[in-house]
Scaffold this active site. Structure first.
Site, PDB file in Angstrom:
ATOM      1  CG  ASP A  17      -1.750  -0.932   0.828  1.00  0.00           C
ATOM      2  OD1 ASP A  17      -2.359  -1.905   1.629  1.00  0.00           O
ATOM      3  OD2 ASP A  17      -2.958  -0.025  -0.288  1.00  0.00           O
ATOM      4  CG  ASP A  43      -7.651  -2.605  -0.216  1.00  0.00           C
ATOM      5  OD1 ASP A  43      -6.500  -2.241  -0.828  1.00  0.00           O
ATOM      6  OD2 ASP A  43      -7.505  -3.583   1.057  1.00  0.00           O
TER       7      ASP A  43
HETATM    8  C1  DX5 Z   1      -6.491   1.036   2.660  1.00  0.00           C
HETATM    9  C2  DX5 Z   1      -6.036   0.089   2.013  1.00  0.00           C
HETATM   10  C3  DX5 Z   1      -6.341  -0.780   3.485  1.00  0.00           C
HETATM   11  C4  DX5 Z   1      -5.092  -1.988   3.521  1.00  0.00           C
HETATM   12  C5  DX5 Z   1      -5.948  -3.264   3.987  1.00  0.00           C
HETATM   13  O1  DX5 Z   1      -6.522   2.238   1.624  1.00  0.00           O
HETATM   14  O2  DX5 Z   1      -5.543  -0.456   1.398  1.00  0.00           O
HETATM   15  O3  DX5 Z   1      -7.504  -1.488   2.715  1.00  0.00           O
HETATM   16  O4  DX5 Z   1      -4.930  -2.660   2.611  1.00  0.00           O
HETATM   17  O5  DX5 Z   1      -6.231  -2.984   5.143  1.00  0.00           O
HETATM   18  P1  DX5 Z   1      -7.505  -4.168   6.198  1.00  0.00           P
HETATM   19  O6  DX5 Z   1      -7.658  -5.527   5.446  1.00  0.00           O
HETATM   20  O7  DX5 Z   1      -7.248  -3.889   7.649  1.00  0.00           O
HETATM   21  O8  DX5 Z   1      -8.811  -3.415   6.622  1.00  0.00           O
END
Ligand code: DX5
Length: 234
Positions: free
Chosen positions: A42, A182
């Site tokens: 990310d 995601d």
């Molecule tokens: C947001 C990120 C999150 C991350 C996953 O910008 O992209 O979505 O990847 O986060 P969780 O699985 O903890 O919601």
């Protein structure tokens, strides 16, 4: 036209956002040993999203530690000038945000020309038809189920009709296009996303915090997603 009843491979990928950044290489090894299909980085610039993470040099430093594919989720305004660096760092898949690209078609074509897999992410408010004229360039679409910038947020279940709409659009293409989700993906939310048409599931906080460890988390997500996907066909 791809077959709407095509059963794609379910892919489980962690976001390394919750990882211990002091041990990123070791964390990647543990994720690969736990059975992830790939690893998502990310990348946040502090402008497109209100957070700042890591750049291509950090990713490059972890590349040789594992062999699973890397995907770069570029939460970067106007990413074109940095895309070659992320490919050079070893990211096979490059995800750009439709909202962050002035010329999305040109950006996706550049990713393809550089030999990586082009993918586009849509924030919760962004309509699906934003990508209607670029599906020929796409290997994957990421439908965000949170507003980007932070891990540990709640899954936005109202995105499920949007996931269904995206799957219908992608099934019109002459090649298979993965649909990734995601944000807030866990054992409680993965079935809704997969039943709506997602076959690539990104999980960060839930996978890292799973009481039985990452391997159990991956197995659980994969099983639930597969059951939900096959229920679509029955
Ligand atoms: C947001 C990120 C999150 C991350 C996953 O910008 O992209 O979505 O990847 O986060 P969780 O699985 O903890 O919601």
């Amino acid at each position: 036209m791809t077959s709407a009843s095509q059963t794609p491979s379910i892919k489980i990928a962690p976001s390394v956002l919750p990882a211990d950044f002091a041990r990123l290489g070791d964390e990647c090894v543990e994720l690969e040993q736990a059975g992830v299909d790939r690893i998502q980085w990310d990348v946040m610039d502090g402008r497109f999203v209100p957070n700042l993470t890591f750049g291509h040099d950090v990713i490059a430093s972890c590349r040789s530690a594992v062999s699973v594919p890397f995907e770069a989720h570029l939460m970067i305004e106007q990413p074109d000038h940095l895309i070659p660096n992320f490919i050079e760092a070893g990211c096979e898949i490059i995800i750009v945000h439709a909202e962050a690209c002035l010329h999305l078609h040109r950006t996706l074509a550049m990713i393809k020309e550089l030999g990586a897999s082009p993918a586009v992410a849509l924030n919760p408010h962004t309509p699906v038809d934003t990508i209607a004229h670029v599906t020929d360039l796409l290997d994957m679409v990421l439908v965000m189920t949170v507003n980007p910038g932070f891990g540990g947020q709640a899954y936005i279940s109202t995105m499920e009709p949007k996931i269904r709409e995206t799957r219908l659009l992608l099934d019109q293409a002459d090649h298979w296009i993965d649909l990734e989700v995601d944000g807030g993906i866990s054992s409680a939310t993965v079935s809704g996303a997969a039943a709506a048409g997602a076959n690539v599931l990104i999980s960060g906080s839930w996978m890292f915090k799973h009481a039985d460890g990452k391997a159990a988390a991956i197995t659980e997500l994969r099983q639930l997603a597969h059951e939900a996907w096959t229920s679509r066909e029955s």
